[in-house]
Design a protein around this motif. Structure first.
Motif, PDB file in Angstrom:
ATOM      1  N   ASP A  76       0.696  -1.248   0.038  1.00  0.00           N
ATOM      2  CA  ASP A  76      -0.065  -0.089  -0.109  1.00  0.00           C
ATOM      3  C   ASP A  76       0.829   1.384  -0.010  1.00  0.00           C
ATOM      4  OD1 ASP A  76      -2.204  -1.728   0.097  1.00  0.00           O
ATOM      5  OD2 ASP A  76      -2.171  -1.575   2.429  1.00  0.00           O
ATOM      6  N   GLY A  77       2.119   1.207  -0.161  1.00  0.00           N
ATOM      7  CA  GLY A  77       2.965   2.314   0.175  1.00  0.00           C
ATOM      8  C   GLY A  77       3.143   3.114  -1.114  1.00  0.00           C
ATOM      9  N   ASP A  78       3.662   4.130  -0.969  1.00  0.00           N
ATOM     10  CA  ASP A  78       3.899   5.316  -1.994  1.00  0.00           C
ATOM     11  C   ASP A  78       4.981   4.276  -3.055  1.00  0.00           C
ATOM     12  OD1 ASP A  78       4.906   7.242  -3.896  1.00  0.00           O
ATOM     13  OD2 ASP A  78       5.501   8.559  -2.407  1.00  0.00           O
ATOM     14  N   PRO A  79       4.791   4.314  -4.164  1.00  0.00           N
ATOM     15  CA  PRO A  79       5.661   3.412  -5.175  1.00  0.00           C
ATOM     16  C   PRO A  79       7.019   4.055  -5.113  1.00  0.00           C
ATOM     17  CG  PRO A  79       3.471   3.817  -6.181  1.00  0.00           C
ATOM     18  CD  PRO A  79       3.363   4.561  -5.018  1.00  0.00           C
ATOM     19  N   ALA A  80       6.981   5.557  -5.357  1.00  0.00           N
ATOM     20  CA  ALA A  80       8.465   6.131  -5.153  1.00  0.00           C
ATOM     21  C   ALA A  80       9.165   5.668  -4.079  1.00  0.00           C
ATOM     22  CB  ALA A  80       8.110   7.746  -5.362  1.00  0.00           C
ATOM     23  N   ALA A  81       8.582   5.761  -2.889  1.00  0.00           N
ATOM     24  CA  ALA A  81       9.321   5.333  -1.379  1.00  0.00           C
ATOM     25  C   ALA A  81       9.717   3.700  -1.897  1.00  0.00           C
ATOM     26  CB  ALA A  81       8.335   5.358  -0.439  1.00  0.00           C
ATOM     27  N   VAL A  82       8.919   2.903  -2.238  1.00  0.00           N
ATOM     28  CA  VAL A  82       9.417   1.707  -2.320  1.00  0.00           C
ATOM     29  C   VAL A  82      10.496   1.518  -3.363  1.00  0.00           C
ATOM     30  CG1 VAL A  82       8.656  -0.649  -3.339  1.00  0.00           C
ATOM     31  CG2 VAL A  82       7.308   0.607  -1.960  1.00  0.00           C
ATOM     32  N   GLU A  83      10.540   2.414  -4.467  1.00  0.00           N
ATOM     33  CA  GLU A  83      11.516   2.231  -5.434  1.00  0.00           C
ATOM     34  C   GLU A  83      12.989   2.844  -4.663  1.00  0.00           C
ATOM     35  OE1 GLU A  83      12.880   4.759  -9.534  1.00  0.00           O
ATOM     36  OE2 GLU A  83      10.711   4.391  -8.889  1.00  0.00           O
ATOM     37  N   VAL A  84      12.746   3.892  -3.804  1.00  0.00           N
ATOM     38  CA  VAL A  84      14.109   4.350  -3.173  1.00  0.00           C
ATOM     39  C   VAL A  84      14.415   3.392  -2.243  1.00  0.00           C
ATOM     40  CG1 VAL A  84      14.764   6.067  -1.389  1.00  0.00           C
ATOM     41  CG2 VAL A  84      13.321   6.877  -3.348  1.00  0.00           C
ATOM     42  N   ALA A  85      13.748   2.604  -1.449  1.00  0.00           N
ATOM     43  CA  ALA A  85      13.975   1.735  -0.759  1.00  0.00           C
ATOM     44  C   ALA A  85      14.928   0.307  -1.320  1.00  0.00           C
ATOM     45  CB  ALA A  85      12.989   1.133   0.297  1.00  0.00           C
ATOM     46  N   ILE A  86      14.476  -0.085  -2.452  1.00  0.00           N
ATOM     47  CA  ILE A  86      15.122  -1.062  -3.177  1.00  0.00           C
ATOM     48  C   ILE A  86      16.257  -0.537  -4.233  1.00  0.00           C
ATOM     49  CG2 ILE A  86      13.148  -2.269  -2.894  1.00  0.00           C
ATOM     50  CD1 ILE A  86      12.396  -2.218  -5.718  1.00  0.00           C
ATOM     51  N   ALA A  87      16.612   0.690  -3.963  1.00  0.00           N
ATOM     52  CA  ALA A  87      17.474   1.264  -5.178  1.00  0.00           C
ATOM     53  C   ALA A  87      18.862   0.485  -5.262  1.00  0.00           C
ATOM     54  CB  ALA A  87      18.022   2.651  -4.541  1.00  0.00           C
ATOM     55  N   PRO A  88      19.257  -0.497  -4.145  1.00  0.00           N
ATOM     56  CA  PRO A  88      20.525  -1.042  -4.632  1.00  0.00           C
ATOM     57  C   PRO A  88      20.611  -2.037  -5.599  1.00  0.00           C
ATOM     58  CG  PRO A  88      20.092  -0.710  -2.101  1.00  0.00           C
ATOM     59  CD  PRO A  88      19.060  -0.262  -2.738  1.00  0.00           C
ATOM     60  N   CYS A  89      19.257  -2.652  -5.841  1.00  0.00           N
ATOM     61  CA  CYS A  89      19.182  -3.699  -6.892  1.00  0.00           C
ATOM     62  C   CYS A  89      18.801  -3.134  -8.102  1.00  0.00           C
ATOM     63  CB  CYS A  89      18.024  -4.569  -6.429  1.00  0.00           C
ATOM     64  SG  CYS A  89      16.206  -3.734  -6.661  1.00  0.00           S
ATOM     65  N   THR A  90      18.997  -3.869  -9.222  1.00  0.00           N
ATOM     66  CA  THR A  90      18.976  -3.304 -10.595  1.00  0.00           C
ATOM     67  C   THR A  90      17.422  -3.223 -10.854  1.00  0.00           C
ATOM     68  OG1 THR A  90      18.753  -5.653 -11.290  1.00  0.00           O
ATOM     69  CG2 THR A  90      20.769  -4.886 -11.302  1.00  0.00           C
ATOM     70  N   TRP A  91      17.153  -2.201 -11.753  1.00  0.00           N
ATOM     71  CA  TRP A  91      15.908  -1.788 -12.285  1.00  0.00           C
ATOM     72  C   TRP A  91      14.889  -1.463 -11.107  1.00  0.00           C
ATOM     73  CZ3 TRP A  91      17.193  -6.618 -15.081  1.00  0.00           C
ATOM     74  CH2 TRP A  91      17.973  -6.501 -16.089  1.00  0.00           C
ATOM     75  N   PRO A  92      15.299  -0.780 -10.114  1.00  0.00           N
ATOM     76  CA  PRO A  92      14.132  -0.511  -9.217  1.00  0.00           C
ATOM     77  C   PRO A  92      12.956   0.019  -9.603  1.00  0.00           C
ATOM     78  CG  PRO A  92      15.966   1.113  -8.950  1.00  0.00           C
ATOM     79  CD  PRO A  92      16.453  -0.058  -9.864  1.00  0.00           C
ATOM     80  N   GLU A  93      13.231   0.914 -10.703  1.00  0.00           N
ATOM     81  CA  GLU A  93      11.977   1.458 -11.227  1.00  0.00           C
ATOM     82  C   GLU A  93      11.000   0.387 -11.721  1.00  0.00           C
ATOM     83  OE1 GLU A  93      14.647   0.990 -14.609  1.00  0.00           O
ATOM     84  OE2 GLU A  93      14.959   1.500 -12.287  1.00  0.00           O
ATOM     85  N   GLN A  94      11.337  -0.664 -12.130  1.00  0.00           N
ATOM     86  CA  GLN A  94      10.524  -1.642 -12.777  1.00  0.00           C
ATOM     87  C   GLN A  94      10.112  -2.591 -11.563  1.00  0.00           C
ATOM     88  OE1 GLN A  94      12.306  -3.957 -15.954  1.00  0.00           O
ATOM     89  NE2 GLN A  94      13.121  -1.761 -16.830  1.00  0.00           N
TER      90      GLN A  94
END
Length: 239
Positions: A76-94
């Motif tokens: 249910d979180g903000d997609p942008a916040a989830v993307e920032v949290a997983i930034a160390p992995c490849t293609w976090p935006e996907q």
């Protein structure tokens, strides 16, 4: 030297067992499980690990866990916040929107609280079908959830290293992609093997690919499988 892929069932299984036993001596079986996550957490970890180095996907997983209290909160979180949290992995935006979509699909199927613990009660084949019906979950991910998590089920994941070694050994055709290779390689293992033995098979083939059977310059001269490997023998004879 060429190896005919169309071996008889008995000859192929004998070859598979010989390879497994030699690699187990080389790398020390039984191999300790590297993960102790519940199956839903293992699913998230596996989704983050796609085309990502282990250390980076692990960092992404830990950051996600630290920033969101539950997997429902990730859903249910903000997609942008989830993307920032997983930034160390490849293609976090996907991966961020894909992860949230999978968690939403799980909610529709299972309700709350989210859990995949029920997979322990299904036969492995049915559990894999159930998981792979969800868009974004393929055979490697379903096998990882069942094998690596606390479920400890006999399912065979196949990563790129495992796949490369199997191709060079002639266990699968060179034209067979990683996805469909899962079913072929798993079918070659003795049906009575337990989860530890299936896990060991994945681990030793993966380790061999990482340490000896490299993508660009395999170290065939120090390979314990050279006499069984048509690709390695061809390389050695070519000088």
């Amino acid at each position: 030297m060429q190896l005919d892929f169309d071996l008889s069932g008995a000859a192929l299984q004998s070859r598979v067992l010989d390879i497994h036993q030699r690699l187990c001596v080389e790398y020390g079986c039984p191999i300790r499980y590297f993960s102790n996550l519940d199956p839903l957490s293992e699913l998230v970890s596996a989704l983050l690990s796609h085309r990502t180095k282990n250390r980076d996907s692990h960092r992404a997983f830990l950051q996600l866990r630290s920033q969101f209290e539950t997997w429902e909160a990730v859903r249910d979180g903000d997609p942008a916040a989830v993307e920032v949290a997983i930034a160390p992995c490849t293609w976090p935006e996907q991966k961020a929107p894909r992860l949230q979509a999978i968690l939403r699909e799980l909610t529709q199927r299972l309700g709350e609280p989210l859990s995949l613990d029920f997979l322990a009660d299904l036969p492995v084949s049915k559990a894999r079908v159930w998981l792979e019906e969800i868009p974004g979950i393929g055979p490697k991910t379903s096998a990882a959830v069942l094998s690596f998590s606390t479920l400890r089920r006999p399912a065979l994941p196949v990563d790129s290293h495992h796949h490369r070694v199997a191709q060079r050994l002639g266990l699968i055709p060179k034209t067979l992609a990683v996805g469909p290779a899962h079913a072929v390689l798993e079918a070659q293992l003795p049906p009575h093997w337990d989860a530890q033995q299936v896990y060991d098979n994945h681990e030793v083939l993966m380790l061999h690919g990482q340490r000896v059977c490299h993508y660009r310059k395999p170290s065939c001269d120090r390979c314990c499988l050279l006499d069984l490997c048509p690709s390695g023998q061809q390389r050695e004879s070519a000088g």
